[in-house]
Write a protein that holds these residues in place. Sequence first.
Motif, mmCIF file in Angstrom:
data_model
loop_
_atom_site.group_PDB
_atom_site.id
_atom_site.type_symbol
_atom_site.label_atom_id
_atom_site.label_comp_id
_atom_site.label_asym_id
_atom_site.label_seq_id
_atom_site.Cartn_x
_atom_site.Cartn_y
_atom_site.Cartn_z
ATOM 1 N N UNK A 172 0.615 -0.976 -0.395
ATOM 2 C CA UNK A 172 0.226 -0.003 0.275
ATOM 3 C C UNK A 172 0.717 1.633 0.074
ATOM 4 N N UNK A 173 1.939 1.098 0.832
ATOM 5 C CA UNK A 173 2.368 2.240 1.003
ATOM 6 C C UNK A 173 3.435 2.199 -0.915
ATOM 7 N N UNK A 174 3.791 1.714 -1.416
ATOM 8 C CA UNK A 174 4.271 1.235 -2.672
ATOM 9 C C UNK A 174 3.630 2.529 -3.775
ATOM 10 N N UNK A 175 2.151 1.577 -2.837
ATOM 11 C CA UNK A 175 1.167 2.586 -4.387
ATOM 12 C C UNK A 175 0.828 3.484 -4.042
ATOM 13 N N UNK A 176 0.769 4.283 -3.113
ATOM 14 C CA UNK A 176 0.868 5.608 -2.412
ATOM 15 C C UNK A 176 1.959 6.363 -3.178
ATOM 16 N N UNK A 177 3.450 5.940 -3.439
ATOM 17 C CA UNK A 177 4.622 6.813 -4.051
ATOM 18 C C UNK A 177 4.867 6.420 -5.108
ATOM 19 N N UNK A 178 3.558 5.897 -5.960
ATOM 20 C CA UNK A 178 3.583 5.635 -7.761
ATOM 21 C C UNK A 178 4.514 4.687 -7.901
ATOM 22 N N UNK A 179 4.532 3.807 -6.939
ATOM 23 C CA UNK A 179 5.149 2.836 -7.279
ATOM 24 C C UNK A 179 7.377 3.000 -7.047
ATOM 25 N N UNK A 180 7.588 4.083 -6.703
ATOM 26 C CA UNK A 180 8.803 4.774 -6.440
ATOM 27 C C UNK A 180 9.755 3.862 -5.296
ATOM 28 N N UNK A 181 10.387 3.075 -6.534
ATOM 29 C CA UNK A 181 10.991 2.220 -4.889
ATOM 30 C C UNK A 181 12.539 1.879 -5.047
ATOM 31 N N UNK A 182 13.468 1.838 -4.376
ATOM 32 C CA UNK A 182 14.907 1.303 -5.285
ATOM 33 C C UNK A 182 15.196 -0.352 -4.350
ATOM 34 N N UNK A 183 15.716 -1.139 -4.659
ATOM 35 C CA UNK A 183 16.166 -2.172 -3.501
ATOM 36 C C UNK A 183 17.591 -1.712 -3.183
#
Length: 221
Positions: A172-183
């Motif tokens: 839900x958090x990743x969705x809320x930031x438009x899937x801006x994530x990096x491992x």
Amino acid sequence: MVDSNEMTINLVVLGRTQTGKSAAGNSLLGSSDFKSHCSPSSVTTCCSLGRSCRISGIIRRNGCELALRVQVLDTPSYPHSGLSKEQVKDTVRSALAHHFGEEGLHLALLVLRADLPLCPDESDHTIQFIQELLGPTWKDFTAVLLTHADKAEEAGFSEEAYLHSASSTLLSLLSSVQHKYIFLDNQKSIIKEERAIVLRKLLNFVRQNNYQVLLLKHSKE
């Protein structure tokens, strides 16, 4: 922007104690500007700005290669073992205004550990903190850094498998930031090639935002 041949991106790292904020900042800078070690208490107690050297071969605009500089603001954690929420918030807000008041902030990087589950209460407190700090458009200017990705990989999780098994809170958090994530593997990202991959992903997020910046003024409102 510094000049026509150089681009600077302004970043702030936010997160809980021992998530690897300072280590992530060092990885992005390609240096050891920020103190980072295991500790029974919060290590970072004040904000500190680090600035990378000119980095080539990362970005092109209008057919021309630009040199890149990265500025990272390291911050005290929240919750903090020695500072109240208001003290942390005022410290970070003041530092953002001081360092990025004119140029603006490109991205706030919310640092989470990939090897630990994100619980609903923790997520709610973190989101509330960021929202109070950055304002109503925080989602547009926030990306998630999942540190200790090497430990998730050692446990047999690819990025795809990890997200498939992730909690609904994290998804839900990743969705809320438009899937801006990096491992982020803090060890590998010290390597020049790995660091370049991470920086290109961050630049892609900045590009998706049409190079807009978040302007922050020091205020207790």
